[in-house]
Design a protein around this motif. Sequence first.
Motif, PDB file in Angstrom:
ATOM      1  N   GLY A   1       0.891  -1.097   0.189  1.00 48.22           N
ATOM      2  CA  GLY A   1       0.025   0.115  -0.120  1.00 48.22           C
ATOM      3  C   GLY A   1       0.883   1.283   0.027  1.00 48.22           C
ATOM      4  N   ALA A   2       1.911   1.290   0.880  1.00 47.88           N
ATOM      5  CA  ALA A   2       2.811   2.464   1.036  1.00 47.88           C
ATOM      6  C   ALA A   2       3.626   2.511  -0.342  1.00 47.88           C
ATOM      7  N   GLY A   3       3.994   1.442  -0.913  1.00 46.86           N
ATOM      8  CA  GLY A   3       4.898   1.498  -2.087  1.00 46.86           C
ATOM      9  C   GLY A   3       6.174   1.359  -1.672  1.00 46.86           C
ATOM     10  N   SER A   4       6.715   1.159  -0.154  1.00 43.05           N
ATOM     11  CA  SER A   4       8.026   1.386   0.022  1.00 43.05           C
ATOM     12  C   SER A   4       7.997   0.732   1.398  1.00 43.05           C
ATOM     13  N   ILE A   5       9.246   0.169   1.809  1.00 41.94           N
ATOM     14  CA  ILE A   5       9.201  -0.322   3.252  1.00 41.94           C
ATOM     15  C   ILE A   5       9.399   0.903   4.155  1.00 41.94           C
ATOM     16  N   VAL A   6      10.411   1.689   3.804  1.00 41.23           N
ATOM     17  CA  VAL A   6      10.151   2.848   4.813  1.00 41.23           C
ATOM     18  C   VAL A   6       9.039   3.372   5.152  1.00 41.23           C
ATOM     19  N   GLY A   7       8.205   3.484   3.941  1.00 45.14           N
ATOM     20  CA  GLY A   7       6.961   4.429   3.944  1.00 45.14           C
ATOM     21  C   GLY A   7       5.732   3.519   4.859  1.00 45.14           C
ATOM     22  N   ALA A   8       5.926   2.323   4.678  1.00 44.39           N
ATOM     23  CA  ALA A   8       5.013   1.089   5.617  1.00 44.39           C
ATOM     24  C   ALA A   8       5.565   1.499   7.145  1.00 44.39           C
ATOM     25  N   ALA A   9       6.640   1.901   7.024  1.00 46.02           N
ATOM     26  CA  ALA A   9       7.332   1.636   8.666  1.00 46.02           C
ATOM     27  C   ALA A   9       6.924   2.775   9.331  1.00 46.02           C
ATOM     28  N   ARG A  10       6.285   3.871   8.674  1.00 45.02           N
ATOM     29  CA  ARG A  10       5.827   5.043   9.198  1.00 45.02           C
ATOM     30  C   ARG A  10       6.831   5.649  10.188  1.00 45.02           C
ATOM     31  N   GLY A  11       7.934   6.117   9.619  1.00 41.63           N
ATOM     32  CA  GLY A  11       9.076   6.724  10.355  1.00 41.63           C
ATOM     33  C   GLY A  11       9.826   5.955  11.439  1.00 41.63           C
ATOM     34  N   ASP A  12       9.357   4.606  11.816  1.00 39.13           N
ATOM     35  CA  ASP A  12       9.889   3.999  12.751  1.00 39.13           C
ATOM     36  C   ASP A  12      11.137   3.062  11.999  1.00 39.13           C
ATOM     37  N   ALA A  13      12.074   3.445  12.340  1.00 43.42           N
ATOM     38  CA  ALA A  13      13.330   2.899  11.631  1.00 43.42           C
ATOM     39  C   ALA A  13      13.720   1.241  12.160  1.00 43.42           C
ATOM     40  N   VAL A  14      13.055   1.068  13.293  1.00 41.36           N
ATOM     41  CA  VAL A  14      13.271  -0.349  13.752  1.00 41.36           C
ATOM     42  C   VAL A  14      12.318  -1.286  12.848  1.00 41.36           C
ATOM     43  N   ARG A  15      11.158  -0.700  12.631  1.00 42.18           N
ATOM     44  CA  ARG A  15       9.921  -1.540  11.646  1.00 42.18           C
ATOM     45  C   ARG A  15      10.495  -1.964  10.241  1.00 42.18           C
ATOM     46  N   GLN A  16      11.472  -1.042   9.908  1.00 43.81           N
ATOM     47  CA  GLN A  16      11.963  -1.438   8.541  1.00 43.81           C
ATOM     48  C   GLN A  16      12.643  -2.440   8.295  1.00 43.81           C
TER      49      GLN A  16
ATOM     50  N   VAL B   1       8.730  -8.839  -4.517  1.00 47.50           N
ATOM     51  CA  VAL B   1       9.079  -7.557  -5.018  1.00 47.50           C
ATOM     52  C   VAL B   1      10.365  -7.464  -5.646  1.00 47.50           C
ATOM     53  N   ARG B   2      10.383  -6.541  -6.479  1.00 46.66           N
ATOM     54  CA  ARG B   2      11.766  -6.325  -7.305  1.00 46.66           C
ATOM     55  C   ARG B   2      12.279  -5.308  -6.910  1.00 46.66           C
ATOM     56  N   ARG B   3      13.650  -5.533  -6.290  1.00 45.03           N
ATOM     57  CA  ARG B   3      14.408  -4.349  -5.902  1.00 45.03           C
ATOM     58  C   ARG B   3      14.726  -3.500  -6.965  1.00 45.03           C
ATOM     59  N   GLN B   4      14.388  -2.287  -7.143  1.00 45.23           N
ATOM     60  CA  GLN B   4      14.685  -1.404  -8.304  1.00 45.23           C
ATOM     61  C   GLN B   4      15.009  -0.177  -7.695  1.00 45.23           C
ATOM     62  N   GLY B   5      16.294   0.460  -8.309  1.00 44.31           N
ATOM     63  CA  GLY B   5      17.085   1.184  -7.747  1.00 44.31           C
ATOM     64  C   GLY B   5      17.236   1.254  -6.270  1.00 44.31           C
ATOM     65  N   ARG B   6      16.753   2.103  -5.449  1.00 45.42           N
ATOM     66  CA  ARG B   6      16.932   2.369  -4.226  1.00 45.42           C
ATOM     67  C   ARG B   6      15.463   2.142  -3.463  1.00 45.42           C
ATOM     68  N   GLY B   7      14.648   1.425  -4.401  1.00 47.52           N
ATOM     69  CA  GLY B   7      13.267   1.329  -4.103  1.00 47.52           C
ATOM     70  C   GLY B   7      12.718  -0.068  -4.258  1.00 47.52           C
ATOM     71  N   LEU B   8      11.471  -0.332  -4.262  1.00 47.32           N
ATOM     72  CA  LEU B   8      11.023  -1.552  -4.893  1.00 47.32           C
ATOM     73  C   LEU B   8       9.886  -1.518  -5.365  1.00 47.32           C
ATOM     74  N   VAL B   9       9.518  -2.540  -6.216  1.00 46.31           N
ATOM     75  CA  VAL B   9       8.221  -2.680  -6.737  1.00 46.31           C
ATOM     76  C   VAL B   9       7.589  -4.194  -6.816  1.00 46.31           C
ATOM     77  N   LEU B  10       6.193  -4.080  -6.659  1.00 48.16           N
ATOM     78  CA  LEU B  10       5.742  -5.396  -6.302  1.00 48.16           C
ATOM     79  C   LEU B  10       5.870  -6.222  -7.894  1.00 48.16           C
ATOM     80  N   THR B  11       6.126  -7.380  -7.897  1.00 50.17           N
ATOM     81  CA  THR B  11       5.864  -8.261  -8.937  1.00 50.17           C
ATOM     82  C   THR B  11       4.345  -8.446  -9.042  1.00 50.17           C
ATOM     83  N   ASP B  12       3.945  -9.083 -10.287  1.00 46.18           N
ATOM     84  CA  ASP B  12       2.554  -9.426 -10.492  1.00 46.18           C
ATOM     85  C   ASP B  12       2.276 -10.273  -9.448  1.00 46.18           C
ATOM     86  N   VAL B  13       2.935 -11.217  -9.062  1.00 43.99           N
ATOM     87  CA  VAL B  13       2.583 -12.099  -8.044  1.00 43.99           C
ATOM     88  C   VAL B  13       2.331 -11.352  -6.635  1.00 43.99           C
ATOM     89  N   GLY B  14       3.359 -10.461  -6.389  1.00 43.45           N
ATOM     90  CA  GLY B  14       2.878  -9.687  -5.415  1.00 43.45           C
ATOM     91  C   GLY B  14       1.894  -8.934  -5.290  1.00 43.45           C
TER      92      GLY B  14
END
Lengths: 304, 304
Positions: free
Chosen positions: A24-39, A58-71
């Motif tokens: 939903g957030a599109g990124s791990i950091v985003g989903a972690a809501r600022g909480d570095a530990v959750r990342q 997910v496919r690691r793409q650049g310094r972010g990630l994108v979901l695969t179709d299965v994802g």
Amino acid sequence: MNLSILSKSGFSLDRLAGFCAVAGAGSIVGAARGDAVRQSLLSRQIRELEEFFGTELVRRQGRGLVLTDVGVELAALGRSQITALGDFASNCQNAPIRISLAASESLLQWLVLPRLTALRKAAAGAIFVLHHEDNTAIAARVQEGLYDFGLIRRKVTRGEPGAAELGVLQEILIAPRALLPRPDLTLAEALTTLPMAIPLAGTLRSAVDAYLSRQSKTPRPGMHLALECTSYLHASAALKTGDCAAILPGLALTEFPEDLYRHWSLAPLKLERHPVSLIWNQRNAAVRPMVSGLSMALSKMLKF
Amino acid sequence: MNLSILSKSGFSLDRLAGFCAVAGAGSIVGAARGDAVRQSLLSRQIRELEEFFGTELVRRQGRGLVLTDVGVELAALGRSQITALGDFASNCQNAPIRISLAASESLLQWLVLPRLTALRKAAAGAIFVLHHEDNTAIAARVQEGLYDFGLIRRKVTRGEPGAAELGVLQEILIAPRALLPRPDLTLAEALTTLPMAIPLAGTLRSAVDAYLSRQSKTPRPGMHLALECTSYLHASAALKTGDCAAILPGLALTEFPEDLYRHWSLAPLKLERHPVSLIWNQRNAAVRPMVSGLSMALSKMLKF
DNA sequence: ATATAGTATGACTATGCAGTCATGAATCTG
DNA sequence: CAGATTCATGACTGCATAGTCATACTATAT
């Protein structure tokens, strides 16, 4: 029943929820809501899910990630399951269910909110969660199951599942009567002489210009504009100051009493027509009884 | 998304699966499959679920237990979710999905199995799991989500979701030609003189008697019966011995070649007609893409 | 009353998993 | 290039939960 999920380790509802959050957030950091530990937790959970299912999610793409179709598939599945379980739990506690609806600001403002009382009655105690989001994202989010309902501007092919056409938006020009040099001002005169707030939609702007040139009125580029804005809501607020006229969806007319404001149909502009449609996720509807019931009610009540 | 499920303790997929197993088996001991140790685990898991949801899921009744309405609901929900996750996992491993179909012995034998090749092709690699169960239980089990598909004898109201009518069963009388005193024996004569195997269905038996008395043929109670049995399959097997005639569904006719067996329509008996319908669970279909696809294919291929 | 077939419960162990932390690796930006 | 941003990884802790066992309880049948 296929119990392979439970006999093998590496899967848990928690991981699934974590993955959905990341999706939903599109990124791990985003989903972690600022909480570095959750990342770090989320990153590991995704890897564990990938190991469990034996597929890239997910496919690691650049310094972010994108979901695969299965994802994407798994995220949708997970979301619908977790929501369904949540609904069930809420029901057991006689707690209200949450129904989410996403639409543009203006549709929320002038289509949904004015009908809130009726909607709440139809939803029998469910709580509406309104999200505003830009038009293109809504369809995707509803498909993913992130929102139960969405209002978007597109045609619905007859018999299409998970969609219903609500009506066709008609833009109108509204002006404070106090601003008019003469009460019987024509549309073309109003468009050329009044200071005007119009949303920065290219098509609307050029339709105005085209109309004026058809009427052999020279548009005064920039001059007849008091405000360009990114939302009809801003235009509406500007109009309320009494300092300018504005082009708004016809739905907004209720806010501007006839004795203080005059309005003109923009039919002569031959604007492209935008049907507004209610859409919902078929899988969600099947899993959340409330959604399938509401889809009928909403498509009736939001008709205009 | 409602995350109350994950933030509170007392819920887990394992417990949910355990509860579904108990729901399916109808008792804790049954679900424990002889394992006395598992019994205590299951009992506790159900209690924990009840505490978590704050509702009774089972009612201790006598020395057994029955699901409450909420329990039935949760079991269906759980089953659909676990199956959907299992499907997803199978898909990731390119492993085949299992599709279950329940029907009476005779329908499996003469309607489903003869079309197996075509069905397997339509199911694109899915594995069919056939269950035979008595007619009344099937509808309930399909509704619970225990079976994906069921064949039952009932009418389908037009447009009803999750059901499709396949055809109307016509019973016929089949007799080995070797047993006939004359090749042109009439139906009434055959029914009165030939030793006969008929299923113990009261209505069929009394329809035969009523017909014979309309024809002023005295039925010889008991005398014209060689075998009463609880399934058409038994009647069919008896017929194959060559020792008696039998009343069977018309579908069975393919097993009895014209040159060795003669058959009579039972239309004159004015039997009650039994439409056979394919039913499936709507929620399951929404959650298992394969099921929704197959429902169309099956209702076509099983038509007769 | 006794046997039996079912469920409930208390007490414990082992383990899988969420949570936490520090640090590294990869990529983008100015 | 340095610095920022994002994801990855290894190492550890604590807790919830599955699993195990013995035994108690309850209703039904004979």
